[in-house]
Design a protein around this motif. Structure first.
Motif, PDB file in Angstrom:
ATOM      1  N   TYR A  22       0.834  -1.207   0.000  1.00 46.79           N
ATOM      2  CA  TYR A  22       0.000   0.000   0.000  1.00 46.79           C
ATOM      3  C   TYR A  22       0.870   1.259   0.000  1.00 46.79           C
ATOM      4  N   PHE A  23       1.855   1.291   0.882  1.00 50.32           N
ATOM      5  CA  PHE A  23       2.717   2.472   0.975  1.00 50.32           C
ATOM      6  C   PHE A  23       3.618   2.631  -0.249  1.00 50.32           C
ATOM      7  N   ASP A  24       4.025   1.525  -0.847  1.00 45.67           N
ATOM      8  CA  ASP A  24       4.801   1.614  -2.090  1.00 45.67           C
ATOM      9  C   ASP A  24       3.963   2.286  -3.181  1.00 45.67           C
ATOM     10  N   LYS A  25       2.687   1.894  -3.282  1.00 44.34           N
ATOM     11  CA  LYS A  25       1.792   2.522  -4.258  1.00 44.34           C
ATOM     12  C   LYS A  25       1.564   3.993  -3.905  1.00 44.34           C
ATOM     13  N   LEU A  26       1.394   4.267  -2.627  1.00 43.32           N
ATOM     14  CA  LEU A  26       1.143   5.630  -2.173  1.00 43.32           C
ATOM     15  C   LEU A  26       2.300   6.560  -2.537  1.00 43.32           C
ATOM     16  N   LYS A  27       3.523   6.062  -2.392  1.00 43.14           N
ATOM     17  CA  LYS A  27       4.702   6.874  -2.742  1.00 43.14           C
ATOM     18  C   LYS A  27       4.709   7.236  -4.225  1.00 43.14           C
ATOM     19  N   LYS A  28       4.262   6.291  -5.062  1.00 42.73           N
ATOM     20  CA  LYS A  28       4.269   6.508  -6.510  1.00 42.73           C
ATOM     21  C   LYS A  28       3.168   7.471  -6.942  1.00 42.73           C
TER      22      LYS A  28
END
Length: 164
Positions: A22-28
């Protein structure tokens, strides 16, 4: 509260992979209004969360101490900065000043802090869920999920409010 903290480790472990993705997607692709959403989630959680019932952060982790923190706290304790450092701090692998031991030496039995008014910046800002540019500190948030029940709840609400 002890039951919640015991379950928190298991809950955090169970959600670790999901939260990381989730956080990896959020960063992008962070929503434009992410900081406002996070402020609202943070405020809503801390209307119902009493840190004095928990204090797990003080019991299990130690903050970084900046030079300003050391100056302010040592003055409050009527010590020279070097005395304060020798009595309470050590230098960690990142070359930062941290507590020699946990639980924190300044934590009282009722979960209050002996130096609350002059506590380190890291303690004042914990758990960092209301910081500006939130997507830049998601790694800190991931580390805080198993430590702080409020962070766990905020992240769960985040995923509901902002599915990615």
């Amino acid at each position: 509260m002890k039951e919640i903290l015991n379950n928190l480790n298991k809950l955090a472990k169970d959600k670790q992979v999901e939260n990381k993705k989730y956080f990896d997607k959020l960063k992008k692709k962070a929503p434009k209004n992410l900081d406002y959403i996070m402020q609202d989630l943070h405020d809503a959680e801390f209307e119902k969360t009493d840190c004095l019932q928990c204090a797990n952060c003080c019991k299990t982790t130690g903050p970084l101490f900046t030079s300003a923190d050391i100056e302010r706290i040592s003055k409050h304790l009527r010590q020279k900065p070097q005395q304060f450092i020798e009595q309470y701090l050590r230098i960690d692998e990142d070359n930062d000043y941290v507590l020699q031991k946990v639980p924190c030496s300044f934590l009282d039995t009722d979960n209050t802090c002996f130096i609350y008014d002059v506590r380190p910046k890291a303690c004042r800002e914990f758990p960092h869920t209301d910081r500006k540019k939130f997507q830049q500190i998601t790694n800190i948030t991931l580390k805080n999920i198993p430590i702080c029940p409020a962070v766990y709840n905020i992240v769960e609400e985040m995923k509901k409010k902002m599915p990615l």
